[in-house]
Design a protein around this motif. Structure first.
Motif, short mmCIF file in Angstrom:
data_model
loop_
_atom_site.label_atom_id
_atom_site.label_comp_id
_atom_site.label_asym_id
_atom_site.label_seq_id
_atom_site.Cartn_x
_atom_site.Cartn_y
_atom_site.Cartn_z
N HIS A 152 0.85 -1.18 0.00
CA HIS A 152 0.00 0.00 0.00
C HIS A 152 0.89 1.24 0.00
N ASP A 194 -0.75 7.86 6.63
CA ASP A 194 -0.09 6.70 6.05
C ASP A 194 1.43 6.81 6.16
N HIS A 198 -5.29 -3.24 5.90
CA HIS A 198 -5.27 -2.16 4.91
C HIS A 198 -6.70 -1.85 4.47
N ALA A 229 -8.34 0.23 7.17
CA ALA A 229 -7.82 1.60 7.12
C ALA A 229 -8.44 2.37 5.96
N ARG A 284 -3.48 0.98 9.59
CA ARG A 284 -2.47 1.09 8.54
C ARG A 284 -1.12 0.60 9.06
#
Length: 228
Positions: free
Chosen positions: A12, A19, A198, A201, A133
């Motif tokens: 990601h 992030d 992920h 998130a 994340r």
């Protein structure tokens, strides 16, 4: 036995400050783990799986309390996170049989677990999106670590010992299963946790989640359910 498919290319790319903080924090911890453990992957797994079992339980607890306060449905998140925590604990129980932790490593585990639990609990309260994340990036690194562990086994630098009984029972492995088989299913578990976190998130960020891209988890006793 056939190896569970794991997409090793999944990453990601950080978007936004949240992030980038999660990615930077994960890379800093990766550097510490590489420095401390080097290629002692069995011992690395023991310490890191102790930490890895914390986020799922923290997330499940906070979401459980939030749903009670708001009198709303959790959409499957609580069970998913509890199953993740239990799955990571089984990883730990397995690798304890493979690489016996030293007294120093046990002391490290005690200290790191308390610090990480408190820090992750605080992070989840402040930003659940960033917390998930972080876990997603943790699991990306876990997939990489277990891939390197497989290389060590395949090239003869780590002994391919028989799979522990606890692992054979949990993943329904055959009697002749070896450590290599265990690492394959553990890596597949980590890939599943990677994609789920992920996905959580992304959902908290208001993004569209494509559940078809979530890696399948190997069969085991508890099973891992996806959020609805």
């Amino acid at each position: 036995m056939s190896a569970p498919f794991v997409d090793l290319t999944v990453h990601h790319s950080p978007r936004g400050v949240s992030d980038r903080i999660a990615y930077g924090f994960t890379k800093a911890l990766r550097f510490c783990a590489d420095t401390f453990f080097a290629k002692r992957y069995g011992h690395r797994a023991i310490v890191l799986e102790t930490v890895a079992a914390v986020p799922g339980m923290v997330g499940a607890t906070i979401n459980h309390l939030k749903c009670l306060r708001r009198m709303c449905d959790d959409r499957g998140w609580i069970r998913t996170l509890m199953d993740e925590a239990e799955n990571e604990r089984m990883h730990l129980m397995t690798f304890i049989e493979v690489a016996k932790p030293t007294l120093f490593e046990r002391l490290v585990i005690m200290g790191v677990q308390w610090v990480f639990y408190l820090a992750f609990f605080a992070l989840y309260l402040v930003s659940a999106r960033t917390a998930h994340r972080v876990v997603g990036y943790f699991e990306e690194e876990a997939v990489l670590s277990y891939t390197l562990y497989l290389r060590e086994i395949d090239e003869g630098r780590s002994p391919n010992v028989p799979a522990p009984l606890i692992a054979r029972r949990y993943w329904s492995l055959p009697e002749e299963a070896t450590l290599r088989d265990v690492v394959l299913v553990v890596r597949a578990d980590e890939a599943h946790h990677r994609d789920v976190n992920h996905g959580f998130a992304d959902e908290l960020a208001g993004l569209q989640v494509d559940e078809s891209k979530i890696a399948p988890s190997p069969p085991h006793e508890s099973g891992i359910r996806l959020a609805a």
